[in-house]
Design an enzyme around this catalytic site. Structure first.
Site, mmCIF file in Angstrom:
data_model
loop_
_atom_site.group_PDB
_atom_site.id
_atom_site.type_symbol
_atom_site.label_atom_id
_atom_site.label_comp_id
_atom_site.label_asym_id
_atom_site.label_seq_id
_atom_site.Cartn_x
_atom_site.Cartn_y
_atom_site.Cartn_z
ATOM 1 N N MET A 42 0.811 -1.202 0.000
ATOM 2 C CA MET A 42 0.000 0.000 0.000
ATOM 3 C C MET A 42 0.854 1.266 0.000
ATOM 4 O O MET A 42 0.315 2.343 -0.135
ATOM 5 C CB MET A 42 -0.908 0.033 1.226
ATOM 6 C CG MET A 42 -1.973 -1.052 1.217
ATOM 7 S SD MET A 42 -2.977 -1.047 2.690
ATOM 8 C CE MET A 42 -4.051 0.335 2.374
ATOM 9 N N HIS A 84 6.844 -13.697 -4.100
ATOM 10 C CA HIS A 84 5.783 -12.972 -4.813
ATOM 11 C C HIS A 84 5.401 -11.694 -4.066
ATOM 12 O O HIS A 84 4.443 -11.032 -4.415
ATOM 13 C CB HIS A 84 4.559 -13.869 -5.028
ATOM 14 C CG HIS A 84 3.817 -14.179 -3.776
ATOM 15 N ND1 HIS A 84 4.213 -15.174 -2.919
ATOM 16 C CD2 HIS A 84 2.732 -13.608 -3.231
ATOM 17 C CE1 HIS A 84 3.388 -15.200 -1.893
ATOM 18 N NE2 HIS A 84 2.474 -14.261 -2.049
ATOM 19 N N GLY A 85 6.141 -11.361 -3.038
ATOM 20 C CA GLY A 85 5.881 -10.143 -2.279
ATOM 21 C C GLY A 85 6.811 -10.074 -1.096
ATOM 22 O O GLY A 85 7.646 -10.946 -0.896
ATOM 23 N N GLY A 145 6.021 -10.214 2.124
ATOM 24 C CA GLY A 145 5.642 -11.103 3.213
ATOM 25 C C GLY A 145 5.343 -10.308 4.476
ATOM 26 O O GLY A 145 5.861 -9.225 4.687
ATOM 27 N N LYS A 157 -8.177 -2.706 -2.159
ATOM 28 C CA LYS A 157 -8.365 -3.785 -1.186
ATOM 29 C C LYS A 157 -9.843 -3.966 -0.955
ATOM 30 O O LYS A 157 -10.569 -3.004 -0.733
ATOM 31 C CB LYS A 157 -7.707 -3.451 0.157
ATOM 32 C CG LYS A 157 -6.208 -3.302 0.106
ATOM 33 C CD LYS A 157 -5.558 -4.641 0.036
ATOM 34 C CE LYS A 157 -4.050 -4.461 0.022
ATOM 35 N NZ LYS A 157 -3.355 -5.670 -0.251
#
Length: 93
Positions: free
Chosen positions: A1, A22-23, A25, A92
């Protein structure tokens, strides 16, 4: 964000089964984030970014996640960064 995103290409390291995250975490659970942070904290941490800023997404506050730059640095032997993207919008729920 709040932070940037990376587009990465795996280096095909067979010793590590060719992974790439993939991010960033999470560094804390959703419940812990809800207990620790307020909507005011969320507003402050996402200033300048278009996103929901209410109790329903406090658990997604940026401080609940690991630092993406550190995560990318830690997998330098696994991926090459192809592009860096600047976050301007977060959708979101």
């Amino acid at each position: 964000m709040r932070t940037r995103s990376y587009v990465a290409r795996g280096k095909g390291n067979p010793d590590s089964f060719q992974p790439a995250s993939h991010g960033a975490g999470r560094r804390m659970s959703r419940n812990a984030a809800k207990r620790q942070f307020t909507v005011a904290d969320l507003i402050a941490q996402t200033e300048g970014r278009e996103s929901r800023k209410d109790q329903g997404v406090v658990d997604e506050i940026p401080a609940a996640y690991k630092d993406i730059d550190q995560v990318i640095a830690a997998q330098a032997d696994l991926v090459d960064v192809v592009a860096t993207l600047r976050q301007v919008l977060c959708v979101k729920g």
